[in-house]
Design an enzyme around this catalytic site. Structure first.
Site, mmCIF file in Angstrom:
data_model
loop_
_atom_site.group_PDB
_atom_site.id
_atom_site.type_symbol
_atom_site.label_atom_id
_atom_site.label_comp_id
_atom_site.label_asym_id
_atom_site.label_seq_id
_atom_site.Cartn_x
_atom_site.Cartn_y
_atom_site.Cartn_z
ATOM 1 N N GLU A 1 -35.272 35.723 68.189
ATOM 2 C CA GLU A 1 -35.731 34.345 68.210
ATOM 3 C C GLU A 1 -34.596 33.392 67.882
ATOM 4 O O GLU A 1 -34.478 32.307 68.461
ATOM 5 C CB GLU A 1 -36.871 34.161 67.201
ATOM 6 C CG GLU A 1 -37.543 32.791 67.235
ATOM 7 C CD GLU A 1 -36.884 31.755 66.330
ATOM 8 O OE1 GLU A 1 -37.224 30.567 66.442
ATOM 9 O OE2 GLU A 1 -36.007 32.123 65.511
ATOM 10 N N ASP B 1 -35.766 38.832 63.460
ATOM 11 C CA ASP B 1 -34.317 38.647 63.291
ATOM 12 C C ASP B 1 -34.017 37.508 62.331
ATOM 13 O O ASP B 1 -34.841 36.607 62.111
ATOM 14 C CB ASP B 1 -33.635 38.413 64.642
ATOM 15 C CG ASP B 1 -34.126 37.165 65.354
ATOM 16 O OD1 ASP B 1 -35.348 36.927 65.364
ATOM 17 O OD2 ASP B 1 -33.294 36.426 65.904
#
Length: 381
Positions: A134, A72
């Protein structure tokens, strides 16, 4: 164009902002690995809108090395980009695009190594671990680690490829993010003493948080910058109109703690102050008054011994014995807590991460290719 740069071009093209799904990228990686005969294991979130990926190359009867990265990226909203953020643009030896530094550059280098890994006669396995979310609290990797913890053999090293300029990093602080909701009693501002002003009591709590932060400076660790644990309030909202005593106020705060300190102790101190000092005065005016704390996210700090096998391995792979720490957090603390020795080392700099015109230099990407090549050669017979 090198294989890693080609792969980075593809990876940047996937909009994997944390609020979006990462499945297109994960499915691309799964199919890419399958093309070399490598099987991937996907660990989905509850909605099956996102997934972690875990794949292994080489013999599984011995402990190996995990190459870990998150898929991400942070949003581009409101940022003034001079290039399309989800297209790779090369200019003056730099590769621009969202996630190039944080941290699709590293993932591209890992994937570029796969053809050599599958041909090599590896003594120990190389594992590829890709996670989701994350950037919003190291959320996805937790379900992946639950799967790995059930296996009898733990890896001997995990390399988190966050951008460190390819310098080996052995430590970072832990983080605890909290939300505090203060509920008081509304009334006309002309009769303010008969209400319970939620903003004013929230401000009192924030003031106490600042005093706790000052006390944290007494414990120092020169390896970190700043060399002490910190607290800060980042978001606050409350009130409807100036002539109404506000009934509700909310603020979010975070604690970034040295690995030797528990950030939960800071939260406990603030909770005790709220319950013992602030709430009784609020409830003396209105029994409905309340103060609630909610954990938003948390991850542990990382501190790996300089004399450990993990430290020596990353020194050999990176070519540097100069170990450091970083101010930002990573998934490394979670891997370490799961019994997997962990270091952080990857291409690029976090000075470019999260900004418009994020980039990783071609030199750094090529350097990462070389670092990973030294790693796999050390594992080959």
């Amino acid at each position: 164009m090198s294989r890693s740069r080609q792969l980075l071009q593809t990876l940047v093209g996937f909009d994997t902002t944390s609020r979006e799904s990462n499945l297109q990228l994960i499915e691309f990686v799964r199919d890419y690995l399958a093309g070399f005969g490598v099987t991937s294991e996907l660990v989905y979130n509850e909605e099956r809108s996102k997934a972690n990926l875990f794949a292994s190359i080489g013999p599984l009867e011995l402990a190996g090395i995990v190459l870990s990265g998150h898929t991400d990226v942070v949003p581009v909203d409101g940022q003034a980009w001079s290039v399309p953020p989800f297209e790779l643009t090369e200019r003056d030896g730099k590769l621009f695009g969202r996630g190039t530094a944080d941290m699709k550059g590293y993932i591209a280098c890992v994937l570029a190594l796969v053809p050599e890994l599958v041909k090599a006669d590896l003594r120990r396995p190389v594992h590829i671990a890709l996670s989701y979310d994350e950037e919003v609290g190291c959320l996805g990797v937790r379900s992946l680690l639950k799967v790995l913890e059930q296996r009898p053999l733990k890896p001997m090293l995990c390399i988190i490829g966050e951008p460190t300029g390819l310098k080996p990093v052995l430590g970072h602080k832990g983080k605890l993010a909290m939300r505090c909701d203060v509920h008081g009693e509304a009334c006309h501002s002309a009769y303010a003493p008969y209400g319970v002003n939620a903003i004013e009591h929230a401000a009192e709590l924030i003031g106490e948080l600042g005093r706790i932060g000052q006390r944290l400076r007494d414990t120092r660790d020169a390896r970190f910058d700043p060399p002490f644990s910190t607290v800060q309030t980042g978001v606050m909202s409350g009130g409807k109109a100036l002539n109404i005593v506000p009934a509700d106020c909310r603020f979010d705060f975070e604690i970034r703690a040295l690995p030797s300190q528990d950030p939960g102790e800071v939260a406990d101190q603030l909770k005790a102050y709220a319950e013992q000092q602030v709430l009784p005065r609020m409830q003396a005016v209105s029994a409905q008054s309340a103060i609630r704390f909610t954990e938003l996210s948390a991850y542990p700090g990382l501190v790996t011994d300089e004399c450990s096998q993990a430290a020596q391995l990353i020194a050999d792979f990176s070519g540097s014995q100069e170990f450091g720490t970083v101010a930002f957090g990573t998934e490394g603390g979670l891997f370490d807590a799961a019994g997997i020795p962990t270091v952080v080392c990857g291409p690029g700099s976090m000075d470019q991460g999260h900004k418009p015109d994020e980039f990783v230099s071609v030199e750094q990407l090529d350097g990462c290719d070389e670092m990973l090549r030294r790693m796999y050669l050390s594992l080959s017979r």
